[in-house]
Design a protein around this motif. Structure first.
Motif, PDB file in Angstrom:
ATOM      1  N   ARG A 119       0.937  -1.145  -0.368  1.00 50.02           N
ATOM      2  CA  ARG A 119      -0.099  -0.009  -0.388  1.00 50.02           C
ATOM      3  C   ARG A 119       0.648   1.138  -0.267  1.00 50.02           C
ATOM      4  O   ARG A 119       0.878   2.192  -0.335  1.00 50.02           O
ATOM      5  N   THR A 120       2.134   0.937   0.281  1.00 49.19           N
ATOM      6  CA  THR A 120       3.241   2.004   0.618  1.00 49.19           C
ATOM      7  C   THR A 120       3.349   2.488  -0.914  1.00 49.19           C
ATOM      8  O   THR A 120       3.766   3.449  -1.817  1.00 49.19           O
ATOM      9  N   ARG A 121       5.123   1.564  -0.923  1.00 55.23           N
ATOM     10  CA  ARG A 121       5.855   1.306  -2.244  1.00 55.23           C
ATOM     11  C   ARG A 121       5.603   1.072  -3.189  1.00 55.23           C
ATOM     12  O   ARG A 121       5.639   1.660  -4.020  1.00 55.23           O
ATOM     13  N   LYS A 122       4.323  -0.062  -3.443  1.00 56.37           N
ATOM     14  CA  LYS A 122       3.555   0.296  -4.454  1.00 56.37           C
ATOM     15  C   LYS A 122       2.307   0.035  -4.680  1.00 56.37           C
ATOM     16  O   LYS A 122       0.918  -0.474  -5.276  1.00 56.37           O
ATOM     17  N   LYS A 123       2.188   1.525  -4.518  1.00 54.87           N
ATOM     18  CA  LYS A 123       0.221   2.314  -4.496  1.00 54.87           C
ATOM     19  C   LYS A 123       0.000   1.999  -5.335  1.00 54.87           C
ATOM     20  O   LYS A 123      -1.192   1.385  -5.511  1.00 54.87           O
ATOM     21  N   GLU A 124       0.479   2.764  -6.490  1.00 58.46           N
ATOM     22  CA  GLU A 124       0.273   2.041  -7.977  1.00 58.46           C
ATOM     23  C   GLU A 124      -0.969   1.190  -8.156  1.00 58.46           C
ATOM     24  O   GLU A 124      -1.114   0.980  -8.612  1.00 58.46           O
ATOM     25  N   LEU A 125       0.406   0.204  -8.337  1.00 57.45           N
ATOM     26  CA  LEU A 125      -0.434  -1.080  -8.328  1.00 57.45           C
ATOM     27  C   LEU A 125      -1.392  -1.791  -8.152  1.00 57.45           C
ATOM     28  O   LEU A 125      -2.275  -2.428  -8.331  1.00 57.45           O
ATOM     29  N   TYR A 126      -1.520  -1.353  -6.077  1.00 55.16           N
ATOM     30  CA  TYR A 126      -2.017  -1.857  -5.657  1.00 55.16           C
ATOM     31  C   TYR A 126      -3.297  -1.490  -5.915  1.00 55.16           C
ATOM     32  O   TYR A 126      -4.511  -1.878  -5.843  1.00 55.16           O
ATOM     33  N   GLU A 127      -3.415   0.033  -5.957  1.00 55.31           N
ATOM     34  CA  GLU A 127      -5.185   0.501  -6.341  1.00 55.31           C
ATOM     35  C   GLU A 127      -5.372   0.008  -7.542  1.00 55.31           C
ATOM     36  O   GLU A 127      -6.449  -0.402  -7.857  1.00 55.31           O
ATOM     37  N   LYS A 128      -4.030   0.184  -8.567  1.00 56.67           N
ATOM     38  CA  LYS A 128      -4.764  -0.498  -9.757  1.00 56.67           C
ATOM     39  C   LYS A 128      -5.455  -2.365  -9.790  1.00 56.67           C
ATOM     40  O   LYS A 128      -7.046  -2.255 -10.260  1.00 56.67           O
ATOM     41  N   LYS A 129      -4.398  -3.107  -9.345  1.00 55.62           N
ATOM     42  CA  LYS A 129      -5.513  -3.869  -8.484  1.00 55.62           C
ATOM     43  C   LYS A 129      -6.767  -4.132  -7.996  1.00 55.62           C
ATOM     44  O   LYS A 129      -7.573  -5.258  -8.329  1.00 55.62           O
ATOM     45  N   LEU A 130      -6.316  -3.158  -7.214  1.00 52.57           N
ATOM     46  CA  LEU A 130      -7.854  -3.112  -5.935  1.00 52.57           C
ATOM     47  C   LEU A 130      -8.901  -3.365  -7.511  1.00 52.57           C
ATOM     48  O   LEU A 130     -10.188  -3.384  -6.425  1.00 52.57           O
ATOM     49  N   ALA A 131      -8.741  -1.751  -7.588  1.00 52.49           N
ATOM     50  CA  ALA A 131      -9.980  -1.216  -8.736  1.00 52.49           C
ATOM     51  C   ALA A 131     -10.658  -2.549 -10.142  1.00 52.49           C
ATOM     52  O   ALA A 131     -12.329  -2.634  -9.699  1.00 52.49           O
ATOM     53  N   ALA A 132      -9.551  -3.163  -9.758  1.00 55.25           N
ATOM     54  CA  ALA A 132     -10.272  -4.382 -11.149  1.00 55.25           C
ATOM     55  C   ALA A 132     -10.804  -5.507 -10.183  1.00 55.25           C
ATOM     56  O   ALA A 132     -10.946  -6.216 -11.208  1.00 55.25           O
ATOM     57  N   SER A 133     -10.513  -5.176  -9.107  1.00 53.61           N
ATOM     58  CA  SER A 133     -10.951  -6.527  -8.125  1.00 53.61           C
ATOM     59  C   SER A 133     -12.352  -6.205  -7.834  1.00 53.61           C
ATOM     60  O   SER A 133     -12.990  -6.850  -7.801  1.00 53.61           O
ATOM     61  N   LYS A 134     -13.136  -5.479  -8.133  1.00 55.28           N
ATOM     62  CA  LYS A 134     -14.300  -4.544  -7.599  1.00 55.28           C
ATOM     63  C   LYS A 134     -15.193  -5.520  -9.454  1.00 55.28           C
ATOM     64  O   LYS A 134     -15.672  -5.404 -10.037  1.00 55.28           O
TER      65      LYS A 134
END
Length: 134
Positions: A119-134
């Motif tokens: 959620r910190t260092r890989k924030k951009e990838l985290y947010e992208k994958k989180l949005a795709a999982s919804k």
């Protein structure tokens, strides 16, 4: 010049033989070298945690110590796992491997670290994958 060529050819042969043995060993263990994993292994092998909270700095020590016992630390540092479910599955796989050195308490600490880091260092990838999982 001839001796240099001979040395290079000999080293090349040794390298090829070594890689063949390593691949055979991996096959016997039930897995093969995935180019994606090889790429992870070649990346940075540490994380700058100097700005992380004290509890995450301590969790990083557990993460670094336990994960590096079986494979390069670069592998989990550079992988594309960022979601809680991905890390949970990966850590469970590592715990289930024969002779695992990860206790349930250490697994919890590792999980807390990698999810915080995602959620910190890989924030951009985290947010992208989180949005795709919804």
């Amino acid at each position: 010049m001839k001796s240099t060529v001979a040395v290079v050819m000999t080293l090349g042969t040794i390298f090829a033989a070594t890689m063949g043995v390593m691949q055979a060993q991996e096959k016997r263990r039930g897995y093969t070298t995935d180019p994606r994993i090889t790429a992870y292994d070649r990346g940075p092998a540490k994380i700058n945690v100097s700005k992380y909270p004290p509890e995450m700095k301590e969790a990083y020590k557990v993460f670094a110590n336990r994960c590096a016992a079986c494979h390069t630390l670069a592998r989990p540092v550079n992988c594309e796992y960022v979601l809680d479910e991905e890390w949970q599955r990966y850590i469970r796989q590592m715990m289930d491997k024969g002779g695992s050195l990860i206790s349930p308490e250490e697994a919890k600490s590792i999980f807390e670290f990698v999810t915080y880091d995602s959620r910190t260092r890989k924030k951009e990838l985290y947010e992208k994958k989180l949005a795709a999982s919804k």
